[in-house]
Scaffold this motif. Structure first.
Motif, PDB file in Angstrom:
ATOM      1  N   VAL A 108       0.845  -1.200   0.000  1.00 64.17           N
ATOM      2  CA  VAL A 108       0.000   0.000   0.000  1.00 64.17           C
ATOM      3  C   VAL A 108       0.881   1.251   0.000  1.00 64.17           C
ATOM      4  CG1 VAL A 108      -1.835   1.232   1.185  1.00 64.17           C
ATOM      5  CG2 VAL A 108      -1.767  -1.261   1.279  1.00 64.17           C
ATOM      6  N   LEU A 109       1.861   1.257   0.908  1.00 62.25           N
ATOM      7  CA  LEU A 109       2.757   2.407   0.985  1.00 62.25           C
ATOM      8  C   LEU A 109       3.623   2.505  -0.265  1.00 62.25           C
ATOM      9  CD1 LEU A 109       3.941   2.258   4.698  1.00 62.25           C
ATOM     10  CD2 LEU A 109       2.225   3.751   3.671  1.00 62.25           C
ATOM     11  N   TYR A 110       4.050   1.372  -0.751  1.00 61.14           N
ATOM     12  CA  TYR A 110       4.904   1.367  -1.939  1.00 61.14           C
ATOM     13  C   TYR A 110       4.191   2.047  -3.116  1.00 61.14           C
ATOM     14  CZ  TYR A 110       7.735  -0.296  -5.820  1.00 61.14           C
ATOM     15  OH  TYR A 110       8.514  -0.353  -6.940  1.00 61.14           O
ATOM     16  N   ALA A 111       2.906   1.682  -3.301  1.00 60.38           N
ATOM     17  CA  ALA A 111       2.153   2.246  -4.421  1.00 60.38           C
ATOM     18  C   ALA A 111       1.996   3.761  -4.269  1.00 60.38           C
ATOM     19  CB  ALA A 111       0.782   1.575  -4.513  1.00 60.38           C
ATOM     20  N   LEU A 165      -2.586   7.561 -16.107  1.00 60.72           N
ATOM     21  CA  LEU A 165      -1.361   6.761 -16.061  1.00 60.72           C
ATOM     22  C   LEU A 165      -1.407   5.712 -14.954  1.00 60.72           C
ATOM     23  CD1 LEU A 165       1.596   9.286 -16.439  1.00 60.72           C
ATOM     24  CD2 LEU A 165       0.748   7.660 -18.118  1.00 60.72           C
ATOM     25  N   GLN A 166      -1.758   6.155 -13.767  1.00 63.86           N
ATOM     26  CA  GLN A 166      -1.735   5.244 -12.634  1.00 63.86           C
ATOM     27  C   GLN A 166      -2.900   5.563 -11.707  1.00 63.86           C
ATOM     28  OE1 GLN A 166       2.015   4.806 -10.694  1.00 63.86           O
ATOM     29  NE2 GLN A 166       3.155   4.668 -12.600  1.00 63.86           N
ATOM     30  N   SER A 167      -3.307   4.574 -10.944  1.00 64.41           N
ATOM     31  CA  SER A 167      -4.327   4.805  -9.932  1.00 64.41           C
ATOM     32  C   SER A 167      -4.134   3.802  -8.808  1.00 64.41           C
ATOM     33  CB  SER A 167      -5.731   4.663 -10.528  1.00 64.41           C
ATOM     34  OG  SER A 167      -5.973   3.326 -10.895  1.00 64.41           O
ATOM     35  N   SER A 168      -4.666   4.145  -7.656  1.00 66.36           N
ATOM     36  CA  SER A 168      -4.539   3.238  -6.522  1.00 66.36           C
ATOM     37  C   SER A 168      -5.668   3.508  -5.531  1.00 66.36           C
ATOM     38  CB  SER A 168      -3.181   3.433  -5.838  1.00 66.36           C
ATOM     39  OG  SER A 168      -3.004   2.465  -4.840  1.00 66.36           O
ATOM     40  N   THR A 169      -6.246   2.436  -5.023  1.00 61.91           N
ATOM     41  CA  THR A 169      -7.261   2.554  -3.974  1.00 61.91           C
ATOM     42  C   THR A 169      -6.741   1.833  -2.744  1.00 61.91           C
ATOM     43  OG1 THR A 169      -8.972   2.472  -5.662  1.00 61.91           O
ATOM     44  CG2 THR A 169      -9.674   2.155  -3.384  1.00 61.91           C
ATOM     45  N   ASN A 170      -6.662   2.530  -1.621  1.00 56.87           N
ATOM     46  CA  ASN A 170      -6.064   1.895  -0.449  1.00 56.87           C
ATOM     47  C   ASN A 170      -7.126   1.263   0.442  1.00 56.87           C
ATOM     48  OD1 ASN A 170      -7.218   3.882   1.118  1.00 56.87           O
ATOM     49  ND2 ASN A 170      -5.317   5.002   1.454  1.00 56.87           N
ATOM     50  N   LEU A 171      -6.720   0.794   1.592  1.00 53.63           N
ATOM     51  CA  LEU A 171      -7.635   0.038   2.456  1.00 53.63           C
ATOM     52  C   LEU A 171      -8.724   0.909   3.069  1.00 53.63           C
ATOM     53  CD1 LEU A 171      -4.968  -2.236   4.153  1.00 53.63           C
ATOM     54  CD2 LEU A 171      -6.739  -2.956   2.559  1.00 53.63           C
ATOM     55  N   HIS A 202       2.058   2.517 -17.129  1.00 52.29           N
ATOM     56  CA  HIS A 202       0.723   2.400 -16.555  1.00 52.29           C
ATOM     57  C   HIS A 202       0.738   1.391 -15.410  1.00 52.29           C
ATOM     58  CE1 HIS A 202      -1.636   4.039 -20.262  1.00 52.29           C
ATOM     59  NE2 HIS A 202      -0.638   4.799 -19.886  1.00 52.29           N
ATOM     60  N   ARG A 203       0.137   1.779 -14.310  1.00 51.82           N
ATOM     61  CA  ARG A 203       0.086   0.887 -13.157  1.00 51.82           C
ATOM     62  C   ARG A 203      -1.137   1.247 -12.318  1.00 51.82           C
ATOM     63  NH1 ARG A 203       3.548  -1.941  -9.361  1.00 51.82           N
ATOM     64  NH2 ARG A 203       2.768  -1.645  -7.270  1.00 51.82           N
ATOM     65  N   HIS A 204      -1.960   0.267 -12.046  1.00 50.36           N
ATOM     66  CA  HIS A 204      -3.180   0.500 -11.263  1.00 50.36           C
ATOM     67  C   HIS A 204      -3.238  -0.539 -10.151  1.00 50.36           C
ATOM     68  CE1 HIS A 204      -4.616   3.311 -14.331  1.00 50.36           C
ATOM     69  NE2 HIS A 204      -4.027   2.482 -15.173  1.00 50.36           N
ATOM     70  N   THR A 205      -3.403  -0.059  -8.932  1.00 49.45           N
ATOM     71  CA  THR A 205      -3.405  -0.965  -7.791  1.00 49.45           C
ATOM     72  C   THR A 205      -4.679  -0.785  -6.979  1.00 49.45           C
ATOM     73  OG1 THR A 205      -2.138   0.663  -6.539  1.00 49.45           O
ATOM     74  CG2 THR A 205      -0.908  -1.130  -7.549  1.00 49.45           C
ATOM     75  N   HIS A 206      -5.085  -1.843  -6.348  1.00 43.66           N
ATOM     76  CA  HIS A 206      -6.269  -1.806  -5.503  1.00 43.66           C
ATOM     77  C   HIS A 206      -5.995  -2.678  -4.280  1.00 43.66           C
ATOM     78  CE1 HIS A 206     -10.676  -1.070  -5.109  1.00 43.66           C
ATOM     79  NE2 HIS A 206     -10.582  -2.129  -4.322  1.00 43.66           N
ATOM     80  N   PHE A 207      -6.285  -2.142  -3.110  1.00 40.25           N
ATOM     81  CA  PHE A 207      -6.057  -2.873  -1.861  1.00 40.25           C
ATOM     82  C   PHE A 207      -7.376  -2.936  -1.108  1.00 40.25           C
ATOM     83  CE2 PHE A 207      -2.303  -0.478  -3.062  1.00 40.25           C
ATOM     84  CZ  PHE A 207      -1.360  -1.485  -3.154  1.00 40.25           C
ATOM     85  N   THR A 208      -7.714  -4.101  -0.638  1.00 39.69           N
ATOM     86  CA  THR A 208      -9.018  -4.216   0.014  1.00 39.69           C
ATOM     87  C   THR A 208      -9.044  -5.396   0.968  1.00 39.69           C
ATOM     88  OG1 THR A 208     -11.414  -4.309  -0.412  1.00 39.69           O
ATOM     89  CG2 THR A 208     -10.019  -5.703  -1.776  1.00 39.69           C
TER      90      THR A 208
END
Lengths: 132, 130
Positions: free
Chosen positions: A9-12, A51-57, B32-38
């Motif tokens: 999570v932190l890395y992203a 380009l990039q996206s992230s959804t955390n906890l 491109h990089r997309h991450t999801h944490f749940t």
């Protein structure tokens, strides 16, 4: 998790921030309500690439866009929170970074009239390293 | 096992290796990089879903008692299943990385299909990174 392991999570998040911070010297930032509309607007814009996206906890979403013509990066962070009336709401933070002042301005224009709403502060510094 | 002074504890190395592999998920040339944490309400069902699907490849896993970390490749995305024992049971975090939000969405749909009821997020506590 061991202290030596980079939490994914932190890395992203750190990776995305590092990309933005290294991209240029001209920056713009704002906070406000209604970031979802801005995200959808940017996703649909012809000159903008996600380009990039992230959804955390906590279900907070970070989206990194590139404004192709000015080579500016736009980082939009959406955070769920509770407003003063107790209702759930979403607050957003927009950060735009560019290699030139003109590029920064053209990227800000892309963000639409929403950027003129609340809590705007503009930081622009040239390559000589002027302080904020 | 007595830990050598010259090398890390093998169980930590095994865990870090999988996390490293997930963090360095191969991006496309455009970055491109997309991450999801749940967290899912039923983390075990997610694990079963991944473990029994032929199209999901197990890239690596490490188990220590009931603590389990496993890295899967599914549909062009990496899925890291991380289950830790906590005081009140298990804390299971699912991490997904892909090069496109569409792929990410497909994987989420696949994982949500494992849940008996409507997707419901379990709220436990923050992962202690210290």
């Amino acid at each position: 998790m061991s202290s030596n392991s980079p939490n994914p999570v932190l890395y992203a998040a750190e990776r995305m921030h590092r990309l933005v911070n290294q991209h240029g010297q001209f920056t713009f930032a704002k906070r406000g309500h209604g970031p979802v509309g801005l995200r959808l607007h940017l996703q649909q814009h012809r000159e903008v690439t996600l380009l990039q996206s992230s959804t955390n906890l906590q279900h907070h979403t970070s989206s990194l866009f590139r404004h192709d013509s000015s080579d500016s990066l736009m980082l939009l962070t959406e955070m769920s929170c509770e407003c003063t009336d107790g209702q759930a709401c979403v607050r957003g933070e927009l950060f735009v970074v560019s290699r030139s002042h003109d590029g920064l301005n053209s990227a800000i224009v892309i963000c639409g009239p929403d950027v003129s709403s609340v809590e705007i502060y503009l930081n622009a510094e040239n390559d000589s390293g002027a302080e904020h | 096992m007595k830990q050598s002074r010259l090398s890390k504890n093998p169980r930590l190395v095994a865990r870090e290796r999988l996390i490293e592999k997930f963090n360095h998920f191969p991006e496309d040339p455009r970055g491109h990089r997309h991450t999801h944490f749940t967290r899912f309400a039923d983390g075990e069902a997610v694990h079963l879903q991944l473990a029994t699907t032929e199209t999901a490849s197990l890239l690596g896993w490490h188990q220590e008692g009931q603590n389990l970390i496993a890295l899967y490749e599914y549909g062009g995305a990496y899925v890291l299943f991380d289950r830790l024992i906590v005081r009140d049971g298990f804390d299971t975090v699912i991490s997904i990385a892909s090069t496109s939000p569409v792929v990410l969405s497909r994987v989420m749909t696949f994982l949500h299909a494992s849940q008996e009821h409507e997707p419901e997020y379990a709220t436990l506590f923050e992962v202690d990174d210290e």
